[in-house]
Design a protein around this motif. Structure first.
Motif, mmCIF file in Angstrom:
data_model
loop_
_atom_site.group_PDB
_atom_site.id
_atom_site.type_symbol
_atom_site.label_atom_id
_atom_site.label_comp_id
_atom_site.label_asym_id
_atom_site.label_seq_id
_atom_site.Cartn_x
_atom_site.Cartn_y
_atom_site.Cartn_z
ATOM 1 N N GLY A 25 6.137 111.283 27.461
ATOM 2 C CA GLY A 25 7.231 110.823 28.310
ATOM 3 C C GLY A 25 8.240 109.991 27.553
ATOM 4 O O GLY A 25 8.147 109.827 26.328
ATOM 5 N N ASP A 43 8.031 110.843 32.773
ATOM 6 C CA ASP A 43 7.943 112.121 32.048
ATOM 7 C C ASP A 43 8.746 113.231 32.708
ATOM 8 O O ASP A 43 8.628 114.399 32.344
ATOM 9 C CB ASP A 43 6.490 112.549 31.829
ATOM 10 C CG ASP A 43 5.840 113.123 33.083
ATOM 11 O OD1 ASP A 43 6.427 113.000 34.176
ATOM 12 O OD2 ASP A 43 4.743 113.693 32.965
ATOM 13 N N GLY A 44 9.565 112.853 33.696
ATOM 14 C CA GLY A 44 10.466 113.835 34.302
ATOM 15 C C GLY A 44 9.814 114.720 35.347
ATOM 16 O O GLY A 44 10.497 115.392 36.106
ATOM 17 N N THR A 45 8.488 114.705 35.411
ATOM 18 C CA THR A 45 7.821 115.571 36.386
ATOM 19 C C THR A 45 7.667 114.893 37.739
ATOM 20 O O THR A 45 7.354 115.540 38.726
ATOM 21 C CB THR A 45 6.409 115.987 35.923
ATOM 22 O OG1 THR A 45 5.553 114.824 35.911
ATOM 23 C CG2 THR A 45 6.457 116.591 34.525
ATOM 24 N N ASN B 154 6.441 123.274 39.150
ATOM 25 C CA ASN B 154 7.178 122.004 39.181
ATOM 26 C C ASN B 154 8.386 121.964 38.236
ATOM 27 O O ASN B 154 8.812 120.905 37.802
ATOM 28 C CB ASN B 154 6.228 120.843 38.880
ATOM 29 C CG ASN B 154 6.809 119.503 39.247
ATOM 30 O OD1 ASN B 154 7.494 119.384 40.268
ATOM 31 N ND2 ASN B 154 6.598 118.518 38.414
ATOM 32 N N VAL B 156 12.358 122.176 37.480
ATOM 33 C CA VAL B 156 13.562 121.868 38.243
ATOM 34 C C VAL B 156 14.599 122.962 37.982
ATOM 35 O O VAL B 156 14.876 123.315 36.828
ATOM 36 C CB VAL B 156 14.117 120.481 37.854
ATOM 37 C CG1 VAL B 156 15.506 120.257 38.442
ATOM 38 C CG2 VAL B 156 13.170 119.396 38.336
ATOM 39 N N ALA B 218 16.247 119.401 30.421
ATOM 40 C CA ALA B 218 14.839 119.438 30.012
ATOM 41 C C ALA B 218 14.441 118.098 29.397
ATOM 42 O O ALA B 218 13.290 117.671 29.502
ATOM 43 C CB ALA B 218 14.596 120.568 29.014
ATOM 44 N N ALA B 220 15.276 115.399 30.484
ATOM 45 C CA ALA B 220 15.194 114.436 31.585
ATOM 46 C C ALA B 220 14.068 114.795 32.545
ATOM 47 O O ALA B 220 13.366 113.927 33.041
ATOM 48 C CB ALA B 220 16.519 114.389 32.346
ATOM 49 N N PHE B 221 13.907 116.110 32.801
ATOM 50 C CA PHE B 221 12.909 116.563 33.775
ATOM 51 C C PHE B 221 11.721 117.259 33.121
ATOM 52 O O PHE B 221 10.856 117.761 33.808
ATOM 53 C CB PHE B 221 13.566 117.523 34.779
ATOM 54 C CG PHE B 221 14.448 116.847 35.788
ATOM 55 C CD1 PHE B 221 13.883 116.144 36.842
ATOM 56 C CD2 PHE B 221 15.828 116.894 35.691
ATOM 57 C CE1 PHE B 221 14.687 115.518 37.803
ATOM 58 C CE2 PHE B 221 16.643 116.273 36.636
ATOM 59 C CZ PHE B 221 16.076 115.579 37.689
ATOM 60 N N ARG B 222 11.733 117.349 31.809
ATOM 61 C CA ARG B 222 10.718 118.029 31.027
ATOM 62 C C ARG B 222 10.756 119.549 31.165
ATOM 63 O O ARG B 222 10.948 120.237 30.190
ATOM 64 C CB ARG B 222 9.308 117.526 31.378
ATOM 65 C CG ARG B 222 8.290 118.141 30.455
ATOM 66 C CD ARG B 222 6.974 117.414 30.500
ATOM 67 N NE ARG B 222 5.921 118.244 29.971
ATOM 68 C CZ ARG B 222 4.659 117.937 29.999
ATOM 69 N NH1 ARG B 222 4.268 116.779 30.522
ATOM 70 N NH2 ARG B 222 3.766 118.750 29.491
ATOM 71 N N ASN B 223 10.562 120.066 32.377
ATOM 72 C CA ASN B 223 10.575 121.511 32.543
ATOM 73 C C ASN B 223 11.662 121.913 33.527
ATOM 74 O O ASN B 223 11.636 121.489 34.691
ATOM 75 C CB ASN B 223 9.230 122.003 33.067
ATOM 76 C CG ASN B 223 8.123 121.801 32.058
ATOM 77 O OD1 ASN B 223 8.370 121.807 30.853
ATOM 78 N ND2 ASN B 223 6.913 121.606 32.544
ATOM 79 N N PHE B 254 8.371 118.697 25.218
ATOM 80 C CA PHE B 254 7.000 118.483 24.742
ATOM 81 C C PHE B 254 6.314 119.845 24.612
ATOM 82 O O PHE B 254 5.209 120.049 25.113
ATOM 83 C CB PHE B 254 6.212 117.568 25.684
ATOM 84 C CG PHE B 254 6.703 116.146 25.691
ATOM 85 C CD1 PHE B 254 6.392 115.290 24.631
ATOM 86 C CD2 PHE B 254 7.479 115.657 26.732
ATOM 87 C CE1 PHE B 254 6.841 113.972 24.625
ATOM 88 C CE2 PHE B 254 7.924 114.342 26.721
ATOM 89 C CZ PHE B 254 7.612 113.498 25.668
ATOM 90 N N THR B 427 12.483 115.375 21.653
ATOM 91 C CA THR B 427 11.121 115.913 21.739
ATOM 92 C C THR B 427 11.113 117.348 21.239
ATOM 93 O O THR B 427 12.134 118.027 21.285
ATOM 94 C CB THR B 427 10.597 115.951 23.190
ATOM 95 O OG1 THR B 427 11.339 116.942 23.919
ATOM 96 C CG2 THR B 427 10.718 114.603 23.879
#
Lengths: 464, 464
Positions: A25, A43-45, B154, B156, B218, B220-223, B254, B427
């Motif tokens: 994160g 971690d944005g999730t 999950n 976005v 990505a 900010a929200f990872r996925n 990540f 990341t």
């Protein structure tokens, strides 16, 4: 990488308490005493954050970690420990913290609260803040709720075209699309630009609506919807207008205006319920920090049977209050936002459909009522915003449609495909349009359309 | 209107057999003897049709009904009767047939089979035919399957912008967007067009990819994933190119190239399974009339573990077959469709990821491998089509990215927002692009992109 998400930790903590886990994160904050440090990780999730406790005794890079700036990316390994006395339900006690990517000291998002105006200038970083994390997750959920609503009802999702050769509807407000060399345009004999040499062999623009195309598919699949971008080259710099926005336009065959309103009401309630159920943390945050009455207002909408009033009745109701309006109303005028809000907020105190508008203030394709002066149109007005949906039953009679088009000076040859639908198995049909961004504003309480579009396009603004 | 859908009849016939029901639909055919008539009705909700039996004894408008042309819209009331000996499981014995809208004798869709070429000329009517009913329902289902796949995980959904001020990627193939009066363009002092007077105050184009914008979300929200239109002003008139098409571009933080390939494989399998489950009638039809090996091929994909091969290994394998290729391969060359298909169909006999391409044939943002001559890219090749997905791990190192950009002559100031991502909590991350239409072609077996887009836009073609 097999990282556990913070969403998963919160939703299924019983699986993880007491276990060693790995989480990745970004640092929201980082502070330390001499031998211990505390990071707040997002971690944005998930909207909530995770506290990481890291100690000098266990971590050889302790000193380096204490110097990490806000925004840095880390991967933390450690035990998830319940913290029943703290604000947060658990924390992670780190046995290893890997620095995935540090953040420099000039990181534009410091821990303090920034204004939305400032955040608009860093559209690529603002989704890392609480407000935009909430808004853009909800935007995503609303989109999915809309798809789910229609797909569960067996509607066909139709991608209507963006580039259009028809400039019939509001040419002045359309964006032109061209591959011609603007510095050396080919000219026709009359001295005008020779668009036969353009990519499509003619003048083309960006669409302002997919409706007419959508109708052709409704006459094949019965129930369809579009969900795609539309464009308006309006030179208006307001909090509610963007040059590029998304629209949802369902179209239903073997259906009249009543069916249309029923569909709109069900859809809006479905979407609100979906967001309330799937983003409680985000909605609570927005209710607390952006728009205090938000949750109450939405709950009220979900629990109301929407009202119905004809335009003619609405004008009578509004005329009684003319002294208090900036624009006085009278039969035949278009309703302004002040009138719409007065109707839904003061008179009905709930969402209300206004129906049967004068034909002269509505589009050519709307079905003429028997009185020959109003059309089977409907606008849905909701408290706090005014009009959110506009729709109508469509004129399905070939002769009537043709004569109305001629009356308005439209060229029938530009609409041959549209007239064909009234010639080959015409059915009663209806539809409506929902501006997606207006819907996102309504559900999040955000007051400026620039704050609900990831990279907004407005007059003189096309950054990133 | 409370009409029963033909879908409902087929899926839940036990609820309706023996009951009086009302159904609306369009005539696929209509024939009669002296006292009895038979209509075949399609209502757009289901691929199969419904037979209507109507008799002179019960229907006062019998004579009128016998004269109805193909394409007419009717509303039928009558009893649903099981027909165990017939091809269809039931028929409706009409007690009333209301003519909703007749069709004229010049209806362009007669009962005979039409060529796809002819049907392309009537884009507003072709969705009423079996082939396009199948294709466009499946198109809709694929779209929803993609949304569902990502939302269940999950991700976005991010709407990246269509109009862009950056012409960095492939300016020559972009459509310009403007509101300037083309017949009277404002000029700057140097005699060139003065774009500061344009709507956005600068030159703007239609996007060719949402990836760079997607990466910001990505981080900010990872996925995240995008699913929206993209544009290519390529002057190529092939069966696989359209000027306007939809793209899906997920981006995961990540995550490395392995995660990326896992995601692509899971997604493709999910989508195929979803369509096989939700459109069995349509898929059987396509398998029978459009592409005989379709079902077998898709089943095989779903049941395979996708192969993996590096570009370097692939070249070695392909070189052995160079005698049979139109284009001979050697290390450094781009793979042509013939090579891709040979790899996936002849060598691997299943879908295969080709990885680690030479840096010189891939984009600037792909992560450099340690060998400094290949990048962490992947293309997914599938039997019957070749490349269907292209992706990569992204360069997440600020210095390496900057130096690669300079090497290629890109201006860092045009990419400041993109470089920022490598400065503030960078990341490992990766993503891919799936051309939606190519995916629809793959799942339906249709060979021409013009047949999987409702209103296709190609060179010199922007009708309806």
């Amino acid at each position: 990488m097999d990282l556990i998400t913070i969403r998963d930790l919160y939703r299924n903590k019983e699986n993880y308490i007491g276990k060693t886990i790995q989480v990745g994160g970004w640092l929201r904050s980082n502070r330390d005493s001499k031998t211990f440090g505390f990071m707040i990780l997002n971690d944005g999730t998930f909207f909530e954050t995770l506290q990481v406790v890291y100690g000098q005794d266990k971590l050889s890079n302790f000193q380096e970690l204490t110097k990490l700036n806000v925004g840095s990316a880390v991967i933390v390994t450690g035990e998830l420990v319940a913290t029943p006395d703290a604000k947060q339900p658990f924390e992670i006690q780190a046995t290893e913290v890997f620095i995935e990517g540090p953040s420099s000291a000039d990181y534009p998002l410091q821990k303090k609260r920034h204004t939305l105006e400032y955040l608009r200038t860093i559209a690529h970083l603002r989704p890392r803040t609480n407000t935009y994390q909430a808004v853009f997750r909800i935007r995503s959920l609303i989109a999915y709720a809309i798809h789910t609503f229609f797909m569960e009802r067996n509607f066909v999702y139709v991608h209507t075209p963006l580039i259009t050769g028809s400039d019939c509807e509001g040419a002045g407000e359309m964006f032109r699309v061209t591959t011609l060399d603007m510095d050396s345009l080919p000219k026709a004999e009359d001295g005008k630009v020779d668009f036969t040499q353009d990519f499509f062999g003619k003048e083309t623009n960006l669409t302002v609506s997919g409706q007419l195309n959508g109708e052709t598919y409704a006459q094949a699949f019965r129930n369809i919807y579009t969900f795609g971008p539309t464009f308006r080259a309006e030179n208006s710099n307001t909090t509610r207008h963007a040059a590029e926005f998304w629209m949802i336009e369902p179209e239903i065959a073997f259906a009249d205006l009543k069916d249309d309103m029923l569909l709109a009401e069900s859809m809006l309630k479905f979407v609100i319920n979906y967001v309330l159920e799937n983003a409680p943390e985000e909605m609570n945050f927005l209710n607390q920090f952006i728009d205090k009455g938000l949750l109450e207002r939405l709950q009220h909408v979900v629990n109301s049977d929407f009202g119905h009033v004809t335009y003619t009745e609405a004008i009578e109701l509004l005329e009684k209050n003319n002294d208090n309006f900036d624009y006085k109303v009278s039969w035949g005028c278009d309703l302004q936002t002040e009138h719409e809000r007065y109707l839904t907020e003061q008179i009905f105190k709930k969402p209300v459909f206004v129906t049967d508008y004068p034909k002269d203030i509505k589009a050519f394709y709307m079905k003429m009522n028997d009185d020959n002066r109003t059309v089977a149109a409907m606008d849905l007005l909701v408290p706090g915003i005014g009009e959110i949906i506009g729709g109508s039953q469509r004129e399905d009679d070939y002769a009537k449609l043709l004569s109305r088009m001629k009356e308005l000076g439209l060229k029938p040859e530009d609409y041959q495909f549209y007239l064909d639908l009234r010639k080959y198995g015409s059915t009663r049909h209806a539809g409506f349009g929902l501006g997606f961004e207006r819907c996102v504003m309504y559900l999040t309480g955000m007051g400026n359309i620039r704050d609900v579009i990831p990279f907004p396009r407005t007059v003189n603004n096309c950054d990133l």
